[in-house]
Design an enzyme around this catalytic site. Structure first.
Site, PDB file in Angstrom:
ATOM      1  N   GLY A 265      56.075  31.638  21.390  1.00 15.95           N
ATOM      2  CA  GLY A 265      55.033  31.746  22.402  1.00 15.95           C
ATOM      3  C   GLY A 265      53.788  30.936  22.135  1.00 15.95           C
TER       4      GLY A 265
ATOM      5  N   ASP B  78      52.796  42.000   9.368  1.00 13.52           N
ATOM      6  CA  ASP B  78      52.621  43.030  10.379  1.00 13.52           C
ATOM      7  C   ASP B  78      51.115  43.166  10.558  1.00 13.52           C
ATOM      8  OD1 ASP B  78      52.156  45.405  11.746  1.00 13.52           O
ATOM      9  OD2 ASP B  78      53.677  46.545  10.670  1.00 13.52           O
TER      10      ASP B  78
ATOM     11  N   TYR C 214      47.647  48.156  28.326  1.00 11.70           N
ATOM     12  CA  TYR C 214      47.448  46.731  28.032  1.00 11.70           C
ATOM     13  C   TYR C 214      46.009  46.289  28.310  1.00 11.70           C
ATOM     14  CZ  TYR C 214      48.418  41.706  27.893  1.00 11.70           C
ATOM     15  OH  TYR C 214      48.417  40.366  27.581  1.00 11.70           O
TER      16      TYR C 214
ATOM     17  N   LYS D 113      43.304  44.646  25.595  1.00 18.49           N
ATOM     18  CA  LYS D 113      42.792  43.282  25.708  1.00 18.49           C
ATOM     19  C   LYS D 113      41.292  43.257  26.014  1.00 18.49           C
ATOM     20  CE  LYS D 113      46.433  40.873  24.734  1.00 18.49           C
ATOM     21  NZ  LYS D 113      46.467  40.028  23.518  1.00 18.49           N
TER      22      LYS D 113
ATOM     23  N   ILE E  54      51.845  33.246  31.508  1.00 22.43           N
ATOM     24  CA  ILE E  54      52.280  32.052  30.798  1.00 22.43           C
ATOM     25  C   ILE E  54      53.758  32.224  30.456  1.00 22.43           C
ATOM     26  CG2 ILE E  54      51.886  30.530  28.825  1.00 22.43           C
ATOM     27  CD1 ILE E  54      49.470  30.702  30.653  1.00 22.43           C
TER      28      ILE E  54
ATOM     29  N   THR F 294      56.139  32.622  28.312  1.00 17.61           N
ATOM     30  CA  THR F 294      56.381  32.973  26.919  1.00 17.61           C
ATOM     31  C   THR F 294      57.453  34.052  26.864  1.00 17.61           C
ATOM     32  OG1 THR F 294      54.730  34.738  26.934  1.00 17.61           O
ATOM     33  CG2 THR F 294      53.966  32.513  26.334  1.00 17.61           C
ATOM     34  N   PRO F 295      58.019  34.308  25.688  1.00 15.41           N
ATOM     35  CA  PRO F 295      59.000  35.393  25.583  1.00 15.41           C
ATOM     36  C   PRO F 295      58.441  36.745  26.038  1.00 15.41           C
ATOM     37  CG  PRO F 295      59.152  33.979  23.663  1.00 15.41           C
ATOM     38  CD  PRO F 295      57.959  33.496  24.445  1.00 15.41           C
TER      39      PRO F 295
END
Length: 256
Positions: A18, A61, A155, A159, A190, A192-193
């Site tokens: 990513g 991690d 989420y 963020k 985006i 990304t995975p």
């Protein structure tokens, strides 16, 4: 021709894929030595080998404070310094409304996205504050850290925390006279995975992709390099007067 990051050493979390991987490739192209850090050992080792001799990999991690210290110290021991930290590791799923999101999922989201970024900043400041060179911390937030939605009970808070943590770190470093800038980057969708995971989880992935595209005024979802070039700017000395800023790269989503 000189690269934009000649002589700099960068540590990137989420570096196996990513945005972290795209940023690592670009940083090396512009003269940096990079350390990719990720929980995905096999993918991370493959990524470092693909990038070449100026890239290496360490497992991390981001919720493990002791491991953060080990990775930062190992980076400095190997390369002599740390100039750039990119906090890119993060998750977006599972999420949901305030009724459907579980406390366990909320805590995991906060632990990785917010606490992981906190630990990264804390470890990087320790390593960077005595530097004679300009240093930069770049935190990947999201447009969801600026605006929210009904299904983002975990989420968006995670963020949003990254956004305001970034400003606190920037102000602290400026007040203390440290040569460290700290800025956040706020992408929209985006390729990304992580975003693909959300598309694939929909009962109709093609419909989900069309829905994402309709939300972006430019009519498409972004590419990883769209973010990597912003990260490159913030990592470079070109942005030496930029700190505490939130850099929105969203195809116009938040202009609506």
């Amino acid at each position: 021709m000189a690269g934009r990051l000649d002589g700099k050493v960068a540590l990137l979390t989420g570096g196996a894929s990513g945005l972290g991987l795209a940023s690592a490739r670009l940083m090396v192209r512009e003269g940096a030595r990079v350390v990719l850090a990720d929980v995905a050992r096999d993918a991370g080792e493959r990524a470092a080998a693909e990038i070449g001799p100026n890239a290496s990999f360490m497992t991390l991690d981001v919720t493990d404070e002791a491991r953060w210290a080990e990775v930062v110290d190992a980076t400095v021991a190997r390369h002599g310094k740390l100039n750039v930290l990119l906090n890119s590791a993060g998750i977006a799923w599972p999420d949901g409304s305030i009724e459907s999101c579980s406390l366990a999922d909320f805590r995991r989201m906060m632990a990785i996205n917010a606490e992981g970024t906190f630990l990264g900043c804390k470890s990087a400041v320790r390593a960077m504050k005595g530097s004679s060179e300009g240093c930069s911390i770049v935190n990947i937030s999201s447009v969801a850290g600026l605006v929210s939605g009904w299904s983002m009970a975990a989420y968006s808070p995670s963020k949003g925390a990254v956004r305001l943590l970034t400003k606190s770190v920037a102000l602290h470093c400026a007040r203390a006279g440290y040569p460290i800038r700290c800025n956040s980057v706020h992408p929209a969708f985006i390729q990304t995975p992580m975003v693909q995971q959300g598309i694939d989880a929909d009962s109709d992935p093609e419909r989900a992709l069309r829905r994402m595209r309709r939300q972006v005024p430019l009519g498409r979802i972004g590419e990883p390099d769209d973010i990597a070039y912003m990260v490159l700017y913030l990592a470079s000395d070109e942005s030496k007067f930029v700190t505490g800023a939130e850099m929105v790269v969203d195809g116009g989503c938040t202009a609506l």
